[in-house]
Design an enzyme around this catalytic site. Structure first.
Site, PDB file in Angstrom:
ATOM      1  CG  ASP A 100      12.790   7.268  11.268  1.00  0.00           C
ATOM      2  OD1 ASP A 100      13.906   7.811  11.159  1.00  0.00           O
ATOM      3  OD2 ASP A 100      12.471   6.585  12.256  1.00  0.00           O
ATOM      4  CD  GLU A 107      15.756   7.342  16.856  1.00  0.00           C
ATOM      5  OE1 GLU A 107      16.260   7.243  17.979  1.00  0.00           O
ATOM      6  OE2 GLU A 107      14.519   7.478  16.692  1.00  0.00           O
TER       7      GLU A 107
HETATM    8 ZN   LIG Z   1      13.970  10.924  17.567  1.00  0.00          ZN
END
Ligand SMILES: [Zn+2]
Ligand SMILES: *[C@@H]1O[C@H](CO)[C@@H](O)[C@H](O)[C@H]1NC(C)=O
Ligand SMILES: *[C@@H]1O[C@H](CO)[C@@H](O)[C@H](O)[C@H]1NC(C)=O
Ligand SMILES: *[C@@H]1O[C@H](CO)[C@@H](O)[C@H](O)[C@H]1NC(C)=O
Ligand SMILES: *[C@@H]1O[C@H](CO)[C@@H](O)[C@H](O)[C@H]1NC(C)=O
Length: 585
Positions: free
Chosen positions: A172, A239
């Site tokens: 992501d 994340e």
């Molecule tokens: Zn990162």
């Protein structure tokens, strides 16, 4: 004349002289004692101790041996091809550029995958892209999908008794803010390459790492290489939103499969190589620590009413008083002996001639000498980045309250975000905030509930505070640097950089540990190993300007990417051989 006999007179003079001498001696002694007292009770003695501190001992930060080709049967043609071949470069540009083209932005608040599959379908496209671009990896490694979009690759090693190595990255990216679109030099999802930089969202955080891992695996598999030690790769997909659905599921799956403390080392995104400001030398900085984080909510409920007959202090006023109070009392800096930043400074200091001698001496004593520590902290506080790493920070980020111009606010909510330094715990910060809330509550006769416990009763009619913890993560346990897993990183860095990236540098590249001010997906992996290193070993002359991470025109110098591929190519082999622990120190 009546007088003392001659010789008596002489004796008398003699005695007087001796008395005088003794008096002198007493006076001198008193002066010396007073000086000594002054010396020991003021900083003078402290400064003196700093002054006589020797600086010649480099054992406080040993330089790892360079580890490379002589450890495994390989010529240097591959690493030279990765770093210098134009054809390789263009193919690699294409791989990263097209990874950037697949939009994988995510925001802060997301439902879990099974609850809202439609939110996450963009990752389907990304998986397809990876499978098409890295067919050798997909054909040869075991591929598992965890919570649908978490990717787990396993390359089985020859020796099952060796703990696997784990490489990490995330799929992501942070979102592109719509009103900044016009400011981008190249559209954020074009993956433009201008001959030097590759541009776009995710180019440096961290599709570069993800693609480099897969590229290095393809090269090694393509050479029929089989590692001694298993190599595991895990890619989360949220994340940038705490890794709740990606990393957490992946780590849980790994722990279920392998058990706790079953990994040799984890390498995830982090700092790489840069020029150290203190020593003016190129230095590698794997992060062995990560600051903690804590979000506290403070809610104040008071009786409402018409604002034509207000109390002296509304709930907005009282919460503002608390807010003022909190900001008047910021957290101090610290640099304990366990803090990786201290080791970092000591490494920079003992291996450079450019650090002023007095600073060197203070740095070397800072771990056990209060005065020396205070001097070092004073200097660090002037550094715009370092100052955040050494202290717990506090940011009043959200305040909500009030509905109408003529109605008293019944409920006001304040959210405070703390980033905890290595030395402080969530418990300490929670207690400190609670103490301030109690002080304000005493003044206004308010009740207080703190973290689920009723702490102060109040008068039952003025209102009450409710202090809650919304999110809590202690500072990461500090990863060790006195073990072979660290030497493998530091040694490979020396081999790759001193021989191929910066030949003729004239000094060894030392690796020194640092602390990440923000969190990575590794926060979910603590059970798997103590040896967690956040390290993206590419060179950046200016980490902020070169990458514009999370910002407009995010980019990456492409050389940095190739350095990372070449590092991984060497490192995976080093870890495999070094692994059998035949040649460790
Ligand atoms: Zn990162
Ligand atoms: C305090 O807030 C928490 C979380 O919103 C809530 O569960 C709890 O009931 C509240 N306690 C009081 C006394 O209002
Ligand atoms: C690469 O290998 C060649 C052939 O063995 C050798 O002559 C050369 O010095 C090596 N280059 C580096 C930078 O190690
Ligand atoms: C780590 O292990 C502890 C103790 O077994 C367990 O309670 C915890 O949930 C584990 N943490 C993660 C992130 O899996
Ligand atoms: C596997 O690794 C262990 C631990 O280093 C070592 O003792 C053993 O000899 C290795 N086995 C083989 C077949 O290489």
């Amino acid at each position: 004349m009546l007088g003392l006999p001659e010789d008596d007179n002489e004796r008398w003079v003699h005695l007087k002289q001796r008395l005088l001498q003794r008096k002198k001696l007493v006076i001198v002694s008193i002066i010396v004692i007073v000086h000594l007292i002054l010396f020991f009770s003021t900083n003078a003695f402290g400064y003196f101790k700093i002054l006589i501190q020797p600086t010649g001992d480099k054992s406080i930060c040993p330089i790892a041996d360079s580890i490379g080709a002589d450890w495994f049967p390989d010529d240097n043609s591959t690493i030279i091809e990765i770093l210098q071949d134009e054809m390789f470069r263009l193919k690699s540009v294409e791989k990263l550029s097209r990874a950037v083209q697949v939009d994988t932005q995510i925001g802060d608040e997301h439902p879990n995958v099974p609850d809202a599959p439609e939110v996450w379908t963009k990752f389907e496209k990304f998986h397809k892209y990876l499978e098409k671009t890295f067919p050798i990896v997909y054909e040869n490694l075991e591929v598992e999908k965890i919570n649908t979009y978490g990717l787990l690759f396993t390359w089985k090693g020859k020796n099952a008794s060796l703990k696997p190595l784990l490489l990490m990255a995330h799929q992501d990216t942070v979102p592109v803010q719509a009103d900044t679109l016009k400011d981008w030099t190249y559209p954020p999802f074009e993956g433009h390459y201008d001959g030097e930089y590759i541009y776009g969202r995710g180019a440096s955080d961290c599709k570069n790492v993800l693609v480099a891992i897969l590229e290095s695996l393809e090269i090694l598999i393509g050479k029929n290489y089989t590692p001694e030690r298993s190599i595991i790769v895990s890619f989360g997909f949220d994340e940038e939103a705490n890794g709740r659905y990606g990393a957490e599921y992946l780590a849980t799956q790994l722990e279920k499969k392998l058990g706790p403390n079953s990994i040799h080392a984890i390498i995830d995104e982090g700092p790489g190589l840069s020029v150290d400001a203190l020593s003016n030398r190129i230095i590698a900085t794997p992060a062995t620590g990560e600051k903690g984080s804590l979000n506290l909510g403070v809610e104040l409920t008071t009786p409402g009413g018409h604002s034509s007959m207000p109390p002296d202090h509304t709930s907005i006023g009282i919460v503002s008083e608390l807010a003022y109070f909190l900001e008047q009392n910021p957290y101090g800096s610290d640099l304990s002996a366990e803090n990786p930043m201290l080791k970092y400074l000591q490494c920079a200091a003992v291996h450079s001639d450019e650090v002023p001698t007095l600073s060197k001496k203070a740095i070397l004593r800072a771990g056990f000498d209060k005065l020396a520590k205070s001097k070092v902290l004073e200097a660090l506080t002037k550094n715009p980045v370092a100052k955040y790493v050494i202290k717990t920070t506090q940011a009043l980020d959200v305040i909500r309250g009030g509905e109408k111009f003529n109605a008293l606010p019944e409920n006001v909510k304040l959210v405070i975000n703390f980033r905890l330094n290595v030395e402080s715990t969530p418990e300490q910060v929670k207690q400190k905030v609670l103490d301030y809330v109690l002080t304000v509550a005493d003044k206004h006769n308010l009740g207080v509930t703190g973290f689920g416990k009723k702490i102060r009763k109040g008068d039952g009619k003025s209102g009450y505070f409710n202090v809650t913890s919304l999110h809590e993560l202690p500072a990461a346990p500090v990863s060790p640097t006195e073990i072979s897993a660290w030497d493998e990183l530091a040694g490979t860095t020396r081999y790759v950089y001193e021989n191929f990236v910066f030949p003729g540098l004239g000094y060894p590249i030392i690796s020194a540990p640092v602390v990440m001010p923000a969190n990575t997906d590794t926060a979910h992996y603590w059970n798997l190993t103590k040896n967690i290193y956040r390290y993206t070993p590419g060179f950046l002359s200016n980490a902020v300007k070169d990458t514009r991470i999370h910002s407009v025109d995010e980019r990456l110098p492409f050389d940095n990417h190739l350095q990372l591929v070449s590092f991984l190519y060497e490192y995976l082999q080093v870890v495999s051989i070094h692994a059998s622990d035949t040649k460790t120190k």
